[in-house]
Design an enzyme around this catalytic site. Structure first.
Site: not given
Length: 302
Positions: A13, A141, A209, A248, A250, A262, A264, A268
């Site tokens: 990443e 990602s 992205y 964050r 999901d 999961e 984060n 990002g």
């Protein structure tokens, strides 16, 4: 302040990290800070020396190092504070199987899962049958992810993860809509509804992205009761994992039930990223978001 902006690194990443760093660099300058950019892949040996000369470190790394807590552990050996979570909670959260174990123990609904390791005698499929998702246990990602619809897909997906040097997390496929919820400080931000493009089977790397990637609606057009429930679960997960500053989570919503996928710890920060979008809906410009994260990092040190 003199801010050490840490970005790049050596994970898959890397490019996402460097892309996000450009916007962060501009925001830091806009806020009146002096910026010193450090790429661990190019100057790892001088990390601690350069951190000791800085007033603050802003970490924008994905995968290892960064999300695994290594950089945070090294910064803890210096006088330099930083944004986000510490090394222990970062390391714990990056490991999807460890995180899911904590969810299971605390009655947080998550898709059924199993961990498949490459060690001899450990890679037999026993619990789950297709369709399933197969992910690197410590990746991000959506890199290396496979949507397996049959036994052959499962085998190739697991082998793909093994070739990346990781264990494979096999996860039950749950059909539904995807949303994400971020925490800033100790407050949940507005939810984002994510709809991958028609050509994508799931919210993959390109959907996340690319400028023509997934459609993202914020605030998510979801009933208030369900929105509040997802925010409550996100804050509970954030707290259980010992996270700080921001994170964050999901989710997949199926038949009115939110399943957490999961969490984060270093979300990002590119122009198309989710946390800046949610923060904007809450009234934070990008530079104000960066300023808030610095304030939270300094507060934690005190």
């Amino acid at each position: 302040m003199r801010v050490l902006l840490i970005a790049g690194g050596w994970s898959d990443e890397r490019e996402v990290s460097l892309s996000g760093a450009k916007g962060i660099h501009n925001a830091l300058l806009e806020l009146g800070h002096e910026v010193d950019l450090l790429d661990p892949a190019q100057d790892f040996s001088n990390l601690m020396a350069r951190a000791n000369k800085a007033d603050f470190a802003f970490i924008n790394l994905h995968g290892s190092p960064g999300e695994d807590g290594l950089i945070q552990a090294m910064l803890n050996r210096t006088s330099c504070p930083y944004q986000g979570s510490g090394p222990e909670s970062s390391f714990l959260t990056l490991n999807k199987a460890a995180t899911k174990t904590i969810f299971d123990a605390n009655s947080i609904l998550s898709p059924k899962w199993e961990l498949i390791c490459a060690a001899e005698g450990c890679n037999g499929i026993e619990k789950l049958t297709p369709p399933v998702f197969i992910k690197p246990n410590s990746g991000g990602s959506s890199l290396g992810m496979t949507f397996a619809q049959n036994a052959q897909d499962m085998q190739s997906g697991i082998e793909k993860v093994f070739s990346m040097g990781d264990s494979a997390l096999v996860e039950e496929y749950i059909k539904g809509i995807e949303v994400t919820c971020a925490i800033l400080g100790d407050e949940p931000l507005p939810l984002i509804l994510i709809t991958p493009p028609d050509k994508a089977q799931f919210f993959d790397y390109n959907s996340k992205y690319a400028l023509d990637g997934a459609e993202e609606v914020c605030p998510a057009p979801i009933e208030e009761k369900l929105t509040d429930k997802i925010k409550e679960i996100t804050l509970k997960a954030h707290t259980l994992l010992g996270l700080s500053g921001y994170s964050r989570a999901d989710f997949i919503i199926s038949n009115g039930e939110p399943y957490i996928l999961e969490v984060n710890t270093l979300p990002g920060m590119t122009p198309t990223s989710l946390v800046p979008r949610a923060a904007k809906a809450a009234g934070y410009s990008f530079s104000k978001l960066i300023e808030k994260l610095i304030e939270l990092g300094l507060s934690r040190q005190k």
